[in-house]
Structure formats: structure tokens, C-alpha cells
Design an enzyme around this catalytic site. Sequence first.
Site, PDB file in Angstrom:
ATOM      1  N   PHE A 176      -5.610   1.826   0.672  1.00  0.00           N
ATOM      2  CA  PHE A 176      -4.290   1.638   1.569  1.00  0.00           C
ATOM      3  C   PHE A 176      -3.025   1.838   0.954  1.00  0.00           C
ATOM      4  O   PHE A 176      -1.895   2.107   1.626  1.00  0.00           O
ATOM      5  CB  PHE A 176      -4.176   0.440   2.066  1.00  0.00           C
ATOM      6  CG  PHE A 176      -3.719  -0.810   1.107  1.00  0.00           C
ATOM      7  CD1 PHE A 176      -2.273  -1.223   0.960  1.00  0.00           C
ATOM      8  CD2 PHE A 176      -4.689  -1.722   0.546  1.00  0.00           C
ATOM      9  CE1 PHE A 176      -1.903  -2.136   0.117  1.00  0.00           C
ATOM     10  CE2 PHE A 176      -4.327  -2.578  -0.211  1.00  0.00           C
ATOM     11  CZ  PHE A 176      -3.010  -2.817  -0.679  1.00  0.00           C
ATOM     12  N   LYS A 200     -13.493   8.346   4.728  1.00  0.00           N
ATOM     13  CA  LYS A 200     -13.172   7.166   5.604  1.00  0.00           C
ATOM     14  C   LYS A 200     -11.811   6.536   5.091  1.00  0.00           C
ATOM     15  O   LYS A 200     -11.840   5.879   4.078  1.00  0.00           O
ATOM     16  CB  LYS A 200     -14.162   6.143   5.415  1.00  0.00           C
ATOM     17  CG  LYS A 200     -14.113   4.824   6.477  1.00  0.00           C
ATOM     18  CD  LYS A 200     -15.095   3.722   5.846  1.00  0.00           C
ATOM     19  CE  LYS A 200     -14.196   2.959   4.891  1.00  0.00           C
ATOM     20  NZ  LYS A 200     -12.805   2.191   5.539  1.00  0.00           N
ATOM     21  N   SER A 253     -10.818  -1.461  -5.436  1.00  0.00           N
ATOM     22  CA  SER A 253     -10.932  -2.522  -6.301  1.00  0.00           C
ATOM     23  C   SER A 253     -12.288  -2.529  -7.166  1.00  0.00           C
ATOM     24  O   SER A 253     -13.122  -1.539  -6.619  1.00  0.00           O
ATOM     25  CB  SER A 253     -11.321  -3.900  -5.446  1.00  0.00           C
ATOM     26  OG  SER A 253     -12.263  -3.812  -5.003  1.00  0.00           O
ATOM     27  N   CYS A 308      -1.914   1.144  -8.288  1.00  0.00           N
ATOM     28  CA  CYS A 308      -2.875   0.783  -9.258  1.00  0.00           C
ATOM     29  C   CYS A 308      -2.273   1.094 -10.543  1.00  0.00           C
ATOM     30  O   CYS A 308      -2.720   0.560 -11.659  1.00  0.00           O
ATOM     31  CB  CYS A 308      -4.050   1.788  -9.196  1.00  0.00           C
ATOM     32  SG  CYS A 308      -3.700   3.528  -9.120  1.00  0.00           S
ATOM     33  N   GLU A 408      -5.669  -9.102 -10.762  1.00  0.00           N
ATOM     34  CA  GLU A 408      -4.891  -8.096 -10.324  1.00  0.00           C
ATOM     35  C   GLU A 408      -4.136  -8.566  -8.952  1.00  0.00           C
ATOM     36  O   GLU A 408      -4.757  -8.757  -7.830  1.00  0.00           O
ATOM     37  CB  GLU A 408      -5.498  -6.777  -9.888  1.00  0.00           C
ATOM     38  CG  GLU A 408      -4.643  -5.439  -9.511  1.00  0.00           C
ATOM     39  CD  GLU A 408      -5.410  -4.358  -9.065  1.00  0.00           C
ATOM     40  OE1 GLU A 408      -4.853  -3.099  -9.224  1.00  0.00           O
ATOM     41  OE2 GLU A 408      -6.485  -4.457  -8.788  1.00  0.00           O
TER      42      GLU A 408
END
Length: 526
Positions: A176, A200, A253, A308, A408
Amino acid sequence: MIRVSVHRSMIRLSGVRAIAACPITGHGGKVPNFINGKFVQSNATEWIENLNPATQELISLVPKSTAAEMQECIDGALIAQAKWKVTPPQVRARVAFKLKELIEANMDKLAACISLEHGKTIPDAKGDVFRGLEVVEMACSIPTMLQGETLPTLAKNLDTYSQREPLGIIGAITPFNFPAMIPLWMMPVALGCGNAVIMKPHKADPGPVMLLTELHRQAGLPDGLLQIFHGDRAGVEFLGMHKDVQAMTFVGSTPAADAIAAMCAKTGKRYQLNGGAKNHAIVMPDMDLESAVNGVAGAAFGACGQRCMALAHVVVVGGAEAFIPAMVKKAEGMRVTGGQEKGCDFGPLVTKEAKQYVESVIQSAQEEGAKLELDGRGYVAKGFEKGNFIGPTVITNVDQDMRCYKEEIFGPVLTISTVPDLDAAIKFTNRNQYGNGTCIFTKSGGAARKFANEIEVGLVGVNVPVPVPLPQFSFTGWKDSMRGDLHFYGKQGVQFYTRMKTVSTFWDFSDKTLDLETGFTDKVKV
């Protein structure tokens, strides 16, 4: 043809007022799939609400696509890729050239769509698109990057050459946090190498991918080469376990990356999976204080910390303690609003669940003995009282056993530790399980060189807070930040999406050879 206008007109959706997101206008508020060159409504029985993170208003409904729809993507991709792989590479590259032009022309539409669905500021959203555009520009040169190697006369009349060939169908799962950039890390490189892509998008902000899909169609990409379906984990498992998918590319993740890696191991797939991160900045006593504070502030709090490559932790070396109050002051002055307002530093978190998680981590830091220099919980943005907001948060006295350090956070939270010297700072950073990015703020060339050589992190910046390389290089995360051996974009990206074939040939040009080839007995005179 799907309409791609961006506006805030209100539509009715199941009795609920909803803001019409950019690429779904004309589809009744339901995000379509893109199968075999057409935007088609899913036959799904379950739908996921896509909410505006700043207002909680319904933007669209995202389908949990059916198994039959996913299989239709596979079937179409197999047919299309068989033709595409033998299309001359310079012809394939023309799609990238046209796509670059179309993205530039639609920059504002893409940015508005990202801001609406994700919550990024408009300048940040444009940066999202622009960094992806740079990979499209790289993809324009793929024909040259596909060149093989030749070594003649390895023995008498024996020549050997190698050539790069596409893999087939690529399964692509996007996150996202960069709804334009990450898809553009994947699509143009994979397609330029001769593959088909089944993607996807993330359920929280599928709009930008759908708009990019339309731009690929306008750029002349043949039907079936880019297939889009929506959904949740079931879609990931479908691609990860399908025998006709040759490789998986993913950003998300580390636990999810590990799960996909396990699927690929079972089915013999190649994989390229970027996971989590905990990026450290080292602040030296000889730093330029203003540059260090401004650099860390932008890298830690930009996009609400949902990157990230966000700078999540600062290691202050003894003698540089002035950084802490200056950082707190800078964070206190940051403006947080809905994202589309001028002068906004960052917007909301993407979902309510993300907000709740970040708040729980801040609470754990307080309970474990860290010091909250600035607490962003309870922040309310005027005019967006229902939004998923957390203000800038700065936490000091953090050790490596605390939850706020180990996890995180993916929110506007900066944690800080102090160490006596550079050696201790390097050891501190190297103990972390992740290895995406790091940086040092210093005026010392010797300190910078020592840091760059001894740090165990894949992307290193010297006075560069977010050291993401341009596509002439590759995104080289290490340790638990990466699963797989070949990284995104650049030369390694091309290597990932292709496999090498080596051909050895023996041709003996002689009278005897000519007799065998032609059946003639008369000697040929030249």
C-alpha cells in the site's frame, strides 16, 4: 474503455455516500479487474471497503476475486506471452517509451489518486510516481541490457554464445505504501524482458495501479500481457502455488515474504521479495546540525513514516547530543492534515488498524522506560476529525530490547539511542535483523569511509538520509529485508526476469561437410 478522471464528486454506493476514486468512475463504485485487455466487473461475493484515510468516507469496494477469474488471468497470459517472447526487444521497448510519455501527461491524476486513497501529500505522491517513472526510463534501454555473450573458437570450429530469455508469467504483489512506484518497479522491467505480469494490488489503494494499467493499454501493450485481479491472501496463495507462474515479485512485510518464499520453494519458482526494515541514521559530533535535522525529519516523518526506507532510528554518537532537542523542535513544527492541502508535511496513516498498532507501540515504549520527548497520540487534524492521524513522535532512551526498537513501526515515530563512539554505533546498527538502508551525518571523510565499509546494510548514505539508488543501480536490501538473490530494477532486475541459455555450436566448413549437407559428390570450387 475506463474513464480516468479524478474528482471529488459524490456517488451513491449501497446507500452510502462515497468519493469517486480516479479510475473506477463509471463502474458503480466497484473496482474492476483487468483481464485480457478489458476492465471487467468481478463476480465476487465478498467485497472490501476502501476508505479515505483522512475522512473515513467510502471510496470504493474492492473485490475478493474468484478462483475462476484468477485462472482466466493465467489462461490469457499464457497465450499472450507465447507471442510476446518472440517479439523483437526493440518493439517491446516502444511500449515503455510511450508509457513514459503517458505517465508524464497524467502525473497530476496519478498523484491526486494516491493522495486520496493513501493519504500522502500531493508533492509526496508526485515523488511516488516520479521514482517509478525513472524505472520506466530504464526499461526503455532493456534491449541493450538483454545482450548475451559470445566466445568463439573454444576448440577448432566450436563456438559458444549465451542469450537471455524471458521466464514466462510473473506473479506480482504490491504494497500500500508506494501504490505507483512499486508497480513500476515490476511491470515495465518484466514486460520489457518478454514476460507477462499478473498483479494483485494492495486492497487499501488499488486506484493508482488501475490507472497505470489503463496507461499501459494506451501505450499499445498487447492484450493479456498485463492482468490485474484484486483480493486478499487467497490471491497471493493462488499465484504462489500455481504451476504456470514462473516467478514471484513482492514488497511488503518479512513474515509475508517468508510465506511466499516457502510457496516458491515448493513449486520451484524464482522469487524476489522485499521485506521489512529498521533503517538507522548515525549522527556524528561534526555533523552539519541543520542538514542532519532536516534530513532525518523528512526521512522519518514523510508519508507518515510509511516507507520501507523511512529513517526509524537515530544513533547519536557522544558529543552530538544537540541533535535531540533540535529534532524535537523541528518535529513540533510539522503540519499534519488530510494530505491534499498546501503546506502539509504529511497526512494520515492508511487504516484505523495501522493507527491502533502505532499507538500501541508508543504506549509500550512508555511502559518499558523510554522517554517520550514528543507524543503524537491524540492528534486531531482540523477538518479531518475522523482521520487516522498520529502526530510526530520522538522517543529517546531506547535500547535494543524494547518493542519500539525491535518492530517495524511504519508510522511517524522516531526512536533515538546514544552511544559513546562510531565503533559502538556501527556495532549497534549491525546487530539489527534488518538491512535495507542506513546513513551517517558527518563532515569526516575517514568516518564516512569506515562506516560505509563496516556497516552490514545494503543501501548506505553519506549525508544522504534516504539512499535509494537510481535505476542505473539496483535496490540492494540485505538480511531480513530481502528474500532472494536478485534485487529490484537495474541490471539485477533484468537478470531476475530472464534466464540464461548457453548454446555451443560446431560447424566444420570442409568438402566432407558439404557432401553431408548437400548430398553432392562433386567438389565445390569457389
